[in-house]
Scaffold this motif. Structure first.
Motif, short mmCIF file in Angstrom:
data_model
loop_
_atom_site.label_atom_id
_atom_site.label_comp_id
_atom_site.label_asym_id
_atom_site.label_seq_id
_atom_site.Cartn_x
_atom_site.Cartn_y
_atom_site.Cartn_z
N LYS A 139 0.81 -1.22 0.00
CA LYS A 139 0.00 0.00 0.00
C LYS A 139 0.84 1.27 0.00
CE LYS A 139 -4.24 -1.72 2.16
NZ LYS A 139 -5.07 -1.69 3.37
N LEU A 140 2.09 1.17 0.50
CA LEU A 140 2.92 2.36 0.65
C LEU A 140 3.34 2.90 -0.72
CD1 LEU A 140 3.97 3.90 3.13
CD2 LEU A 140 6.13 2.68 2.88
N THR A 141 3.04 4.17 -0.97
CA THR A 141 3.34 4.75 -2.30
C THR A 141 4.81 5.15 -2.38
OG1 THR A 141 2.70 6.91 -1.43
CG2 THR A 141 1.01 5.66 -2.59
N ASP A 142 5.25 5.47 -3.60
CA ASP A 142 6.64 5.91 -3.80
C ASP A 142 6.86 7.25 -3.12
OD1 ASP A 142 7.23 3.71 -5.32
OD2 ASP A 142 6.64 4.67 -7.21
N GLU A 143 8.14 7.53 -2.84
CA GLU A 143 8.49 8.81 -2.22
C GLU A 143 8.28 9.94 -3.23
OE1 GLU A 143 12.44 8.55 -0.53
OE2 GLU A 143 11.96 6.57 0.27
#
Length: 570
Positions: A315-319
């Motif tokens: 779920k964690l998006t790109d920086e």
């Protein structure tokens, strides 16, 4: 000791206050007392943790060969956390343990406060009526400020060690002032008690305001005319003798409730809920750490953590690409600077989350040796708490891990929408910022530049609208619309546009959208306003953000005593 003939004067009672190299003195006193059958008092043994094993051996040695009348009395402060439990098991097992707990409830606290005085105290002042009335009001004040601690941050932002010494000195000051003056110097008394005797403990400005407000309500000229109520249904008693006051407390004081402190009944629900959550979390932490979850369980601890870990990484998006964003900004306005700062902080946090989760994943597969940091992370994921290394790079939050992560993704979504073209969103989610003060300051900077006003002569005006977030399509010309605020201790009546009493069981009702704009400080109208602090979380204290003036028809002191505040998260 006196009853049995043990006193300092007789030389058979020895008192040693430990700390600062007093261990040798204590050992000499113990040796002498064991031979002669004396008593020894050892105070504050928690201050000499390294010496306690020697004390344990010495007590063991003297218990076999010592005099039959030899006794040792030991005192220590309660330990704030399990790591501070320093008293050896042998001493604890062989001793008779007595704890001194403060009384609970206004009733017991008020009786205890009055117990510091006697009939002689009541008769010692020439202005007897005034002295007795103010003394009783001070006893009630002391009981309230001491017991209000139980309501947590809604009671006091920080806990303070108010003691009976504060009360007795305040009464001495009262006696000296009344003996020296025929008029009652109310302002002087309130200042000395609120700013020095009790105020000397207080380190938070909002707590100082609360203490001052209590004294303004309890110590004023109306108290001598029989028109003062210390709490709803509890009038200040007239002229009575000492036993009469104790009897009056038993007969007239209403049953224990938040009303006695000026708080709303919801305050009790909040503090009992937090206490039970704390208890259940402790029970959860005591569960065995290995093995499966038992029959009908969800699987082993590792399997649970692995599933959660994979879901989070997915779920964690790109920086945020900072170079790309910088290039996109045409003019570095105060708002654009805030957006870039927030993106940088978010990158630091998400990079740490991704790094630590990837490391733990390799550890669970056996490709890396498990370190203590990885074990702590695994434990946090299993217990649904936010890991320590994430908290350090994060924003204040009281949420469990699941809610915290969902909130994090929502914050990233808001930043992505804002940085598409860097135009100010129609309504700002103030709670979604690492540093909410920065956007509020940016509102002032933008207005100051536009109107060429000096920034240090400006303040923020807060107008509560009657609309919700969905009703706004674009940002205002000046200032900003803000959503996502909550009120604790009261509620906002959108129809009449004032603060009003909270509804029962609605602990933190949501606020409508708030319009915030900058104005010159001298144009601000503070009449009929409650200066309401805004905090990031229900922990209050160090999470303070700003002060907003909210309209009220009732006296603002009511909301001060009720601990009314705005919150960014609940």
């Amino acid at each position: 000791g006196k009853k049995l003939g043990y006193t300092f004067n007789h030389g058979n009672l020895h008192n040693v206050s430990l700390g600062q190299g007093q261990e040798v003195v204590a050992e000499q006193a113990l040796d002498l007392a064991a031979q002669e059958g004396h008593w020894v008092i050892l105070q504050n043994i928690h201050l000499v943790a390294k010496w306690l094993s020697s004390l344990e051996k010495k007590l063991e040695q003297h218990s076999e060969g010592g005099h039959r009348d030899f006794r040792v009395f030991v005192s220590a402060e309660p330990a704030p956390c399990p790591e501070s439990h320093v008293i050896p098991q042998g001493i604890l097992e062989n001793s008779i343990k007595i704890t001194s707990e403060a009384p609970t409830g206004i009733h017991a606290n008020l009786h205890k406060a009055l117990d510091n005085f006697s009939q002689d105290t009541l008769e010692m002042c020439s202005q007897e009526k005034e002295f007795r009335s103010i003394l009783f009001a001070l006893c009630y004040f002391h009981a309230v400020v001491a017991e209000r601690r139980k309501f947590g941050p809604q009671g006091w932002n920080r806990p303070y060690p108010f003691s009976t010494g504060d009360l007795t000195i305040s009464v001495s000051v009262l006696y000296n002032y009344l003996q020296a003056s025929s008029k009652v110097p109310y302002d002087d008394l309130r200042y000395l008690v609120g700013e020095i005797m009790y105020g000397g403990h207080i380190t938070d400005d909002w707590d100082r305001r609360l203490c001052k407000t209590y004294l303004e309500e309890f110590i004023k000229p109306e108290m001598l005319e029989g028109e003062l109520c210390l709490a709803p249904g509890f009038p200040l008693p007239g002229n009575m003798d000492y036993n009469g006051y104790h009897q009056y407390i038993d007969d007239a004081l209403p049953p224990e409730s938040p009303h006695l402190y000026g708080l709303h009944p919801n305050a009790e629900i909040g503090f009992l809920t937090q206490r039970s959550e704390q208890l259940l979390r402790t029970v959860l932490e005591l569960q065995p750490r290995d093995g499966s979850a038992g029959q009908g369980g969800v699987g082993t601890r590792e399997e649970t953590v692995q599933a959660l870990l994979e879901e989070m990484l997915e779920k964690l998006t790109d920086e945020f690409n900072m170079a790309e964003l910088m290039a996109k900004v045409e003019e570095r306005t105060p708002y654009a600077v805030v957006a870039l700062q927030e993106c940088e902080r978010m990158n630091v946090l998400t990079a740490e989350i991704r790094r630590s989760l990837a490391e733990l994943e390799l550890g669970l597969k056996g490709e890396l040796t498990m370190t203590s940091d990885m074990e702590n992370l695994q434990s946090s994921l299993f217990l649904d708490t936010v890991p320590e290394s994430w908290v350090k790079r994060s924003y204040p939050s009281t949420a469990s891990l699941g809610s915290w992560f969902a909130d994090l993704l929502a914050r990233i979504g808001e930043l992505e929408a804002w940085t598409r073209d860097f135009s100010l969103p129609s309504t700002l989610w103030l709670g979604g910022f690492f540093n909410p003060q920065s956007i509020l300051t940016a509102i002032m900077q933008t207005t100051a530049r536009k109107n060429k006003w000096p920034l240090d002569k400006m303040t923020l005006q807060c107008d509560v609208t009657k609309k919700s977030r969905e009703d706004f399509a674009s940002a205002p010309r000046e200032g900003a619309y803000v959503h996502g605020l909550f009120m604790e201790g009261a509620r906002w009546d959108a129809q009449t546009g004032i603060i009003t009493d909270a509804r029962l069981k609605e602990l933190t009702p949501a606020m409508p959208v708030v319009f915030i704009r900058a104005i010159p400080a001298d144009k601000q109208d503070t009449r009929g306003m409650y200066l309401c602090p805004l905090y990031k979380t229900r922990q209050r204290g160090p999470t303070y953000v700003w002060t907003f003036n909210l309209k009220t028809k009732e006296n603002p002191s009511k909301w001060v005593l009720a601990g009314v505040a705005l919150l960014l998260q609940i």
